[in-house]
Design a protein around this motif. Structure first.
Motif, PDB file in Angstrom:
ATOM      1  N   VAL A   1       4.842   6.626   1.575  1.00 19.32           N
ATOM      2  CA  VAL A   1       5.094   5.982   2.627  1.00 19.32           C
ATOM      3  C   VAL A   1       4.941   4.361   2.231  1.00 19.32           C
ATOM      4  CG1 VAL A   1       4.542   5.121   4.673  1.00 19.32           C
ATOM      5  CG2 VAL A   1       4.897   6.994   4.550  1.00 19.32           C
ATOM      6  N   GLN A   2       5.268   3.464   2.578  1.00 16.99           N
ATOM      7  CA  GLN A   2       4.920   1.962   1.287  1.00 16.99           C
ATOM      8  C   GLN A   2       4.595   1.042   2.292  1.00 16.99           C
ATOM      9  OE1 GLN A   2       8.023   0.736  -1.134  1.00 16.99           O
ATOM     10  NE2 GLN A   2       7.608   2.825  -2.344  1.00 16.99           N
ATOM     11  N   ILE A   3       3.182   0.302   2.599  1.00 14.83           N
ATOM     12  CA  ILE A   3       3.017  -0.906   3.954  1.00 14.83           C
ATOM     13  C   ILE A   3       2.671  -1.442   3.455  1.00 14.83           C
ATOM     14  CG2 ILE A   3       1.135  -1.007   5.766  1.00 14.83           C
ATOM     15  CD1 ILE A   3       0.313   2.712   5.709  1.00 14.83           C
ATOM     16  N   ALA A   4       3.189  -2.314   3.768  1.00 15.18           N
ATOM     17  CA  ALA A   4       2.813  -4.279   3.125  1.00 15.18           C
ATOM     18  C   ALA A   4       2.386  -5.171   4.438  1.00 15.18           C
ATOM     19  CB  ALA A   4       4.722  -4.938   3.488  1.00 15.18           C
ATOM     20  N   VAL A   5       0.752  -5.785   3.753  1.00 21.00           N
ATOM     21  CA  VAL A   5       0.090  -5.959   3.892  1.00 21.00           C
ATOM     22  C   VAL A   5       0.256  -7.544   4.123  1.00 21.00           C
ATOM     23  CG1 VAL A   5      -2.378  -5.928   4.661  1.00 21.00           C
ATOM     24  CG2 VAL A   5      -1.139  -3.383   3.808  1.00 21.00           C
TER      25      VAL A   5
ATOM     26  N   GLY B   1      -4.608  -9.332   6.995  1.00 23.46           N
ATOM     27  CA  GLY B   1      -3.868  -8.109   6.782  1.00 23.46           C
ATOM     28  C   GLY B   1      -3.683  -6.818   7.772  1.00 23.46           C
ATOM     29  N   VAL B   2      -2.419  -7.739   8.519  1.00 23.80           N
ATOM     30  CA  VAL B   2      -2.136  -7.025   9.269  1.00 23.80           C
ATOM     31  C   VAL B   2      -0.576  -6.800   8.680  1.00 23.80           C
ATOM     32  CG1 VAL B   2       0.196  -7.972  11.306  1.00 23.80           C
ATOM     33  CG2 VAL B   2      -1.891  -8.661  11.034  1.00 23.80           C
ATOM     34  N   PRO B   3      -0.272  -5.598   8.399  1.00 28.45           N
ATOM     35  CA  PRO B   3       0.918  -5.192   8.709  1.00 28.45           C
ATOM     36  C   PRO B   3       1.813  -5.055   9.217  1.00 28.45           C
ATOM     37  CG  PRO B   3      -0.860  -3.100   8.745  1.00 28.45           C
ATOM     38  CD  PRO B   3      -1.236  -3.974   9.749  1.00 28.45           C
ATOM     39  N   LEU B   4       3.005  -6.141   7.745  1.00 30.44           N
ATOM     40  CA  LEU B   4       4.639  -6.516   8.242  1.00 30.44           C
ATOM     41  C   LEU B   4       5.752  -5.846   7.991  1.00 30.44           C
ATOM     42  CD1 LEU B   4       4.074  -9.461   6.272  1.00 30.44           C
ATOM     43  CD2 LEU B   4       3.645  -9.393   8.656  1.00 30.44           C
ATOM     44  N   ARG B   5       5.551  -4.771   6.975  1.00 25.38           N
ATOM     45  CA  ARG B   5       6.729  -3.863   6.758  1.00 25.38           C
ATOM     46  C   ARG B   5       6.221  -2.113   6.494  1.00 25.38           C
ATOM     47  NH1 ARG B   5      12.225  -4.476   2.987  1.00 25.38           N
ATOM     48  NH2 ARG B   5      12.495  -2.926   3.768  1.00 25.38           N
ATOM     49  N   VAL B   6       7.138  -1.168   7.001  1.00 32.08           N
ATOM     50  CA  VAL B   6       6.569   0.241   6.747  1.00 32.08           C
ATOM     51  C   VAL B   6       8.101   1.248   6.254  1.00 32.08           C
ATOM     52  CG1 VAL B   6       5.741   2.107   7.797  1.00 32.08           C
ATOM     53  CG2 VAL B   6       4.486   0.163   8.833  1.00 32.08           C
ATOM     54  N   GLN B   7       7.508   1.808   5.287  1.00 29.49           N
ATOM     55  CA  GLN B   7       8.955   1.938   5.150  1.00 29.49           C
ATOM     56  C   GLN B   7       8.287   3.506   4.195  1.00 29.49           C
ATOM     57  OE1 GLN B   7      10.686  -0.393   1.502  1.00 29.49           O
ATOM     58  NE2 GLN B   7      11.912  -0.145   2.437  1.00 29.49           N
ATOM     59  N   VAL B   8       9.258   4.453   4.911  1.00 30.18           N
ATOM     60  CA  VAL B   8       8.842   5.466   4.836  1.00 30.18           C
ATOM     61  C   VAL B   8      11.192   6.748   3.684  1.00 30.18           C
ATOM     62  CG1 VAL B   8       8.675   7.901   5.919  1.00 30.18           C
ATOM     63  CG2 VAL B   8       7.888   6.181   7.223  1.00 30.18           C
ATOM     64  N   LEU B   9       9.494   7.002   2.995  1.00 27.78           N
ATOM     65  CA  LEU B   9      11.217   7.230   1.896  1.00 27.78           C
ATOM     66  C   LEU B   9      10.460   8.706   1.888  1.00 27.78           C
ATOM     67  CD1 LEU B   9      10.010   4.828  -0.870  1.00 27.78           C
ATOM     68  CD2 LEU B   9      11.805   4.390   0.441  1.00 27.78           C
TER      69      LEU B   9
ATOM     70  N   VAL C   1      12.732   5.705   7.279  1.00 30.27           N
ATOM     71  CA  VAL C   1      12.348   4.551   8.531  1.00 30.27           C
ATOM     72  C   VAL C   1      11.884   2.866   7.545  1.00 30.27           C
ATOM     73  CG1 VAL C   1      11.288   3.813  10.257  1.00 30.27           C
ATOM     74  CG2 VAL C   1      11.884   6.536   9.967  1.00 30.27           C
ATOM     75  N   ASP C   2      12.686   2.151   8.472  1.00 31.76           N
ATOM     76  CA  ASP C   2      12.087   0.965   7.705  1.00 31.76           C
ATOM     77  C   ASP C   2      12.169   0.055   9.201  1.00 31.76           C
ATOM     78  OD1 ASP C   2      12.374  -1.533   6.233  1.00 31.76           O
ATOM     79  OD2 ASP C   2      14.138  -1.568   5.402  1.00 31.76           O
ATOM     80  N   ALA C   3      10.639   0.178   8.792  1.00 29.02           N
ATOM     81  CA  ALA C   3      10.961  -1.293   9.838  1.00 29.02           C
ATOM     82  C   ALA C   3       9.752  -2.078   9.678  1.00 29.02           C
ATOM     83  CB  ALA C   3      10.181  -0.405  11.029  1.00 29.02           C
ATOM     84  N   GLY C   4      10.259  -3.574   9.703  1.00 29.21           N
ATOM     85  CA  GLY C   4       9.337  -4.959   9.027  1.00 29.21           C
ATOM     86  C   GLY C   4      10.231  -5.873  10.225  1.00 29.21           C
ATOM     87  N   PHE C   5       9.452  -6.867  10.564  1.00 32.10           N
ATOM     88  CA  PHE C   5       8.983  -8.360  10.639  1.00 32.10           C
ATOM     89  C   PHE C   5       9.981  -9.226  10.295  1.00 32.10           C
ATOM     90  CE2 PHE C   5       4.694  -7.514  12.690  1.00 32.10           C
ATOM     91  CZ  PHE C   5       4.833  -7.854  13.605  1.00 32.10           C
ATOM     92  N   THR C   6      11.307  -9.397  10.036  1.00 27.48           N
ATOM     93  CA  THR C   6      11.847 -10.795   9.579  1.00 27.48           C
ATOM     94  C   THR C   6      11.665 -12.283   9.744  1.00 27.48           C
ATOM     95  OG1 THR C   6      13.739 -10.804  12.004  1.00 27.48           O
ATOM     96  CG2 THR C   6      14.308  -9.326   9.974  1.00 27.48           C
TER      97      THR C   6
ATOM     98  N   LEU D   1       0.862  -1.201   0.566  1.00 27.07           N
ATOM     99  CA  LEU D   1       0.206   0.185   0.325  1.00 27.07           C
ATOM    100  C   LEU D   1       1.105   1.294  -0.358  1.00 27.07           C
ATOM    101  CD1 LEU D   1      -2.753   1.107   0.389  1.00 27.07           C
ATOM    102  CD2 LEU D   1      -2.801   0.783   2.981  1.00 27.07           C
ATOM    103  N   VAL D   2       0.402   2.150  -0.657  1.00 31.02           N
ATOM    104  CA  VAL D   2       1.456   3.399  -1.046  1.00 31.02           C
ATOM    105  C   VAL D   2       0.876   4.536  -0.711  1.00 31.02           C
ATOM    106  CG1 VAL D   2       3.230   4.299  -2.821  1.00 31.02           C
ATOM    107  CG2 VAL D   2       2.804   2.296  -2.710  1.00 31.02           C
ATOM    108  N   LEU D   3       1.533   5.668  -0.352  1.00 35.78           N
ATOM    109  CA  LEU D   3       0.758   6.615   0.719  1.00 35.78           C
ATOM    110  C   LEU D   3       1.714   7.994  -0.054  1.00 35.78           C
ATOM    111  CD1 LEU D   3      -0.460   4.671   2.524  1.00 35.78           C
ATOM    112  CD2 LEU D   3      -0.909   6.374   3.993  1.00 35.78           C
ATOM    113  N   LYS D   4       1.122   8.814  -0.825  1.00 34.93           N
ATOM    114  CA  LYS D   4       2.381  10.191  -1.173  1.00 34.93           C
ATOM    115  C   LYS D   4       1.117  11.216  -1.116  1.00 34.93           C
ATOM    116  CE  LYS D   4       4.145   8.069  -5.428  1.00 34.93           C
ATOM    117  NZ  LYS D   4       4.769   7.570  -6.365  1.00 34.93           N
ATOM    118  N   PRO D   5       2.231  12.319  -1.270  1.00 38.68           N
ATOM    119  CA  PRO D   5       1.552  13.657  -0.161  1.00 38.68           C
ATOM    120  C   PRO D   5       1.051  14.061  -1.725  1.00 38.68           C
ATOM    121  CG  PRO D   5       4.135  13.420   0.570  1.00 38.68           C
ATOM    122  CD  PRO D   5       3.529  11.955   0.157  1.00 38.68           C
ATOM    123  N   LYS D   6       0.058  14.799  -1.562  1.00 39.82           N
ATOM    124  CA  LYS D   6       0.093  15.718  -3.020  1.00 39.82           C
ATOM    125  C   LYS D   6       0.675  16.882  -2.827  1.00 39.82           C
ATOM    126  CE  LYS D   6      -5.186  13.854  -3.377  1.00 39.82           C
ATOM    127  NZ  LYS D   6      -6.489  14.285  -3.519  1.00 39.82           N
TER     128      LYS D   6
END
Length: 403
Positions: free
Chosen positions: A222-226, A231-239, A248-253, A208-213
């Motif tokens: 912001v990319q969220i791996a679901v 439906g649990v978010p497994l990883r979040v990356q702020v680019l 920020v790169d936070a995710g389950f290994t 799931l990709v979020l981008k500022p307008k």
């Protein structure tokens, strides 16, 4: 947006509230983007469907290992204050340990069993730090210093305005919590789409990709791996808008959604350990004073610039969404120039000034900018601070328009 029932409260802790899906669905830019063949071959979904999947998730038990890497581009002095990316011994206070996640890379062992039992263990180096929430008790244990922090959680259900909050939220370093907060903040200033598929911790996921307008934000996306199944978010990356490594790169290994063993959340202070009881209320001392404010005051030179304990501390929010800027009027009569010219100022104060960026000027007067890859702050000579996840130019424009 606090739920009222116990059942919905559990769902809210580990998934985005259903209400968020409704808000997001009304504001999401429904571009014709679908999961592509860049990762696992999964059924096509739209952004709205994926948000609804996250909202419907009611996963309450899990255990596993996560990795969080933060590259804010902090000034050297700030990086040192945060422990340089490692576990600094000498304190078992959760506030000190969680703050270290703002710098460097950290490996964490996590476990959760509903809203009343969570455990987070830092695995950096040979020493460990564990933060345990078990019912009415919150424990922090630093193996290096053999110190224990303990706080009762019996009154954690009430906030300043009667709103619900939980001491267990201190454990909110998980990808789920990060994703929940990011999605809750998504609104009309955000484009949301499905960017592709991926595998995270051995599980199939949608991106799931979020981008500022808006222009002026330091965040590119912001990319969220679901998790495709639950439906649990497994990883979040702020680019960063400027490219490069993720901010920020936070995710389950590694992750397992089975119920953790009950003894995972048990804790007894080791023999000989120094035990410190927490203050009465989050961030409050026994006299009601804000401990976080006192911590800022204690930094040489910064207390004076912030107006001290008696300063105004007036805050005005400028703009909205990704371009939001907070203007803080400290009410202090002491300027950066005063501190710079003070021959008796401690060296730490001089180091703080040196950590600030180049001087800037405009209709507002003069000031300096403290820059990171995510958050920038403009400190003006007349005691105002403009801060936000925006560029230096955006701060100067805000200061010119709101002098």
């Amino acid at each position: 947006m606090a739920p009222n029932t116990k059942t919905s409260r559990k769902a809210a802790r580990y998934a985005v509230p259903v209400a968020v899906a409704g808000v997001a669905a009304a504001t999401v830019a429904m571009v014709p983007a679908f999961a592509n063949a860049g990762g696992p071959d999964l059924p096509k979904v739209t952004a709205q469907q994926l948000i609804e999947k996250v909202a419907a998730s009611d996963v309450q038990q899990l255990s596993g290992t996560a990795r969080i890497t933060t590259d804010l581009g902090l000034p050297k002095i700030a990086s040192g204050l945060l422990g340089g990316g490692g576990i600094a011994g000498g304190s078992a206070n959760p506030e000190d340990k969680v703050a270290q996640l703002a710098n460097g890379s950290h490996t964490l062992r996590v476990a959760a069993d509903g809203p009343d039992r969570q455990r987070l263990t830092f695995l950096d180096g040979k020493d460990e730090y564990s933060l345990i929430h078990n019912g009415d008790d919150v424990w922090g244990y630093d193996s290096k210093s053999n110190e224990v922090f303990h706080e009762k959680n019996a009154e954690a259900g009430k906030g300043k305005e009667g709103k619900e909050h939980k001491t267990g939220d201190r454990l909110a370093a998980s990808p789920q919590k990060l994703a929940e907060e990011l999605l809750a903040a998504a609104g009309p200033t955000t484009d949301v789409s499905v960017g592709g598929t991926a595998q995270v911790a051995g599980r199939d996921a949608y991106q799931l990709v979020l981008k500022p307008k808006q222009s002026g934000s330091t965040v590119g996306s912001v990319q969220i791996a679901v998790d495709a199944k639950n439906g649990v978010p497994l990883r979040v990356q702020v680019l960063s808008a400027q490219g490069g490594k993720p901010i920020v790169d936070a995710g389950f290994t590694k992750v397992d959604f089975a119920k953790p063993a009950a003894d995972t959340f048990a804790f007894t202070a080791p023999k000989g350990a120094k035990v410190t009881e927490g203050v009465d209320g989050a961030g409050k001392g026994k006299d009601g004073a804000d401990e976080h404010w006192k911590a800022l005051e204690s930094f040489p030179g910064l207390g004076d610039l912030a107006g001290g304990a008696g300063g105004k501390g007036d805050v005005k929010v400028l703009g909205e969404g990704w371009s939001t800027i907070a203007r803080i009027d400290s009410g202090t009569q002491r300027s950066l120039k005063d501190l710079e010219n003070d021959k008796n100022a401690p060296k730490e104060a001089k180091q703080f000034l040196d950590s600030l960026g180049d001087k800037v000027n405009g209709k507002f007067g003069e000031g300096r900018v403290l820059s990171t890859r995510l958050v920038n702050a403009l400190i003006t000579d007349d005691g105002k601070v403009y801060v936000g996840a925006v560029t230096k130019d955006a701060l100067v424009q805000a200061a010119n328009a709101n002098k």
